[in-house]
Scaffold this active site. Structure first.
Site, mmCIF file in Angstrom:
data_model
loop_
_atom_site.group_PDB
_atom_site.id
_atom_site.type_symbol
_atom_site.label_atom_id
_atom_site.label_comp_id
_atom_site.label_asym_id
_atom_site.label_seq_id
_atom_site.Cartn_x
_atom_site.Cartn_y
_atom_site.Cartn_z
ATOM 1 N N SER A 124 -18.065 24.671 2.937
ATOM 2 C CA SER A 124 -19.437 24.904 3.390
ATOM 3 C C SER A 124 -19.937 26.325 3.151
ATOM 4 O O SER A 124 -21.140 26.549 3.099
ATOM 5 C CB SER A 124 -19.559 24.565 4.881
ATOM 6 O OG SER A 124 -18.662 25.349 5.650
ATOM 7 N N ASP B 55 -24.681 29.320 13.064
ATOM 8 C CA ASP B 55 -24.183 28.328 14.017
ATOM 9 C C ASP B 55 -22.764 28.709 14.408
ATOM 10 O O ASP B 55 -22.386 29.882 14.305
ATOM 11 C CB ASP B 55 -24.279 26.907 13.426
ATOM 12 C CG ASP B 55 -23.506 26.761 12.121
ATOM 13 O OD1 ASP B 55 -22.641 27.617 11.821
ATOM 14 O OD2 ASP B 55 -23.753 25.791 11.388
ATOM 15 N N HIS C 105 -20.916 29.418 10.623
ATOM 16 C CA HIS C 105 -21.498 29.914 9.378
ATOM 17 C C HIS C 105 -22.432 31.102 9.579
ATOM 18 O O HIS C 105 -23.212 31.111 10.531
ATOM 19 C CB HIS C 105 -22.264 28.789 8.684
ATOM 20 C CG HIS C 105 -21.465 27.543 8.511
ATOM 21 N ND1 HIS C 105 -21.559 26.476 9.378
ATOM 22 C CD2 HIS C 105 -20.555 27.196 7.571
ATOM 23 C CE1 HIS C 105 -20.726 25.519 8.979
ATOM 24 N NE2 HIS C 105 -20.107 25.936 7.889
#
Length: 327
Positions: free
Chosen positions: A26, A300, A303
């Site tokens: 991610s 978040d 990240h």
């Protein structure tokens, strides 16, 4: 700072990559995660850039985008869209999928071995050639999903060092395989300070990093450094390490220098422990977004924000890491 770096780079420029190939999770994914999986495709992801969710796990641009910009390339097309955005394949391709690791994790997305299989097949299909790889930069991003999965399966802290060794060994195998496909310049990320991620620091109300986890990260990074040093000695190719640990810690410890006001507390949080950024229940938002995401390092629980990634890449430039991509 970015402009000054470009001037210096032009003076020293001996090599200019034509494409960027990306593997990872991610931290590098720019839209491979399927919309049906939700997560990065839900609001408020993409709040800052481009103003709507694009599959990036942030409020805007992620590491891949900043590396591409530094290389003066367009951010490579996600592998999932290779047959739709064919005109962008000339800039490279991004195989990174959110939630994945070098081994299988709880994510159903393809791990790094499978991601490399995808590139292998594209070469066999003559979409790319070994020459394309040799004249490009390959970015390999590993952000710790293997370790999250290990702990989720009730893996013990005592056995953690042995598992770290296996992760680094598999990473080394992956790097060798990418080299054999033709890549001559590979950038692999060191592990960021996992003990400073909001999912860990929430237990201290986002006040303090967890030294136990960070010490394990140091072990991972030391083993990776040893492995890469050996590979570079054995090959004429070049593997560089992005020192995300030092760059993250520099920003978190001196946040005001980088115009970051909130260093450990994320901008987007679930209203309670049962919810995450982007959670919706009965058409009601179950998350809150801070007023100034451009002044927050974390987006978040895992990240960075676009501002966070921008600061990280600026720090990497001052460390003269990225400059080596042009030699």
């Amino acid at each position: 700072m970015l402009a000054e770096a470009r001037v210096q780079r032009n003076k020293l420029n001996h090599y200019h990559p034509t494409k960027l190939f990306v593997f990872g999770d991610s931290y590098a994914d720019t839209g491979n995660t399927r919309k049906a999986q939700g997560g990065s495709w839900k609001e408020p992801y993409g709040l800052i850039y481009p103003g709507k969710p694009t599959g990036r796990w942030s409020d805007g641009r992620v590491l891949t985008d900043f590396i591409a910009k530094y290389l003066r390339l367009k951010s490579p097309v996600p592998y999932r869209l290779r047959n739709v955005m064919t005109q962008y394949l000339k800039y490279g391709i991004n195989f990174a999928f959110g939630g994945t690791g070098v081994f299988n994790t709880s994510s159903l997305n393809p791990n790094m071995t499978t991601q490399i299989d995808f590139l292998d097949q594209l070469i066999k299909d003559k979409v790319y050639t070994s020459s394309d790889l040799s004249n490009s930069v390959t970015l390999v991003v590993i952000s710790g999903n293997d370790y999250n999965f290990y702990l989720a399966k009730s893996g013990s802290i005592q056995d953690f060092p042995a598992f770290i060794t296996s992760v680094v060994n598999q990473t080394t195998t992956n790097l060798i395989r990418i080299q054999k496909l033709g890549a001559k310049k590979i950038v692999v990320s060191g592990l960021q300070p996992l003990g400073c991620l909001p999912q860990i620091t929430v237990s201290s109300t986002f006040q303090q990093c967890n030294s136990t986890f960070n010490n394990l990260v140091v072990l991972h990074n030391n083993l990776l450094n040893q492995s890469v040093t050996k590979l570079n000695q054995e090959s004429k190719n070049q593997i560089l390490i992005l020192d995300l640990y030092s760059s993250f810690m520099s920003i978190l410890n001196h946040s005001s220098t980088y115009s970051i006001q909130n260093s450990l507390k994320p901008c987007c949080l679930g209203v309670s422990s049962g919810y995450n950024c982007g959670s919706v229940e009965n058409n009601e938002k179950k998350y809150e977004v801070c007023d100034k995401p451009r002044s927050t390092f974390f987006w978040d629980s895992l990240h960075p924000t676009q501002a966070g990634w921008h600061a990280v890449c600026n720090k990497l430039q001052t460390m003269n890491v990225l400059k080596q991509l042009f030699y």
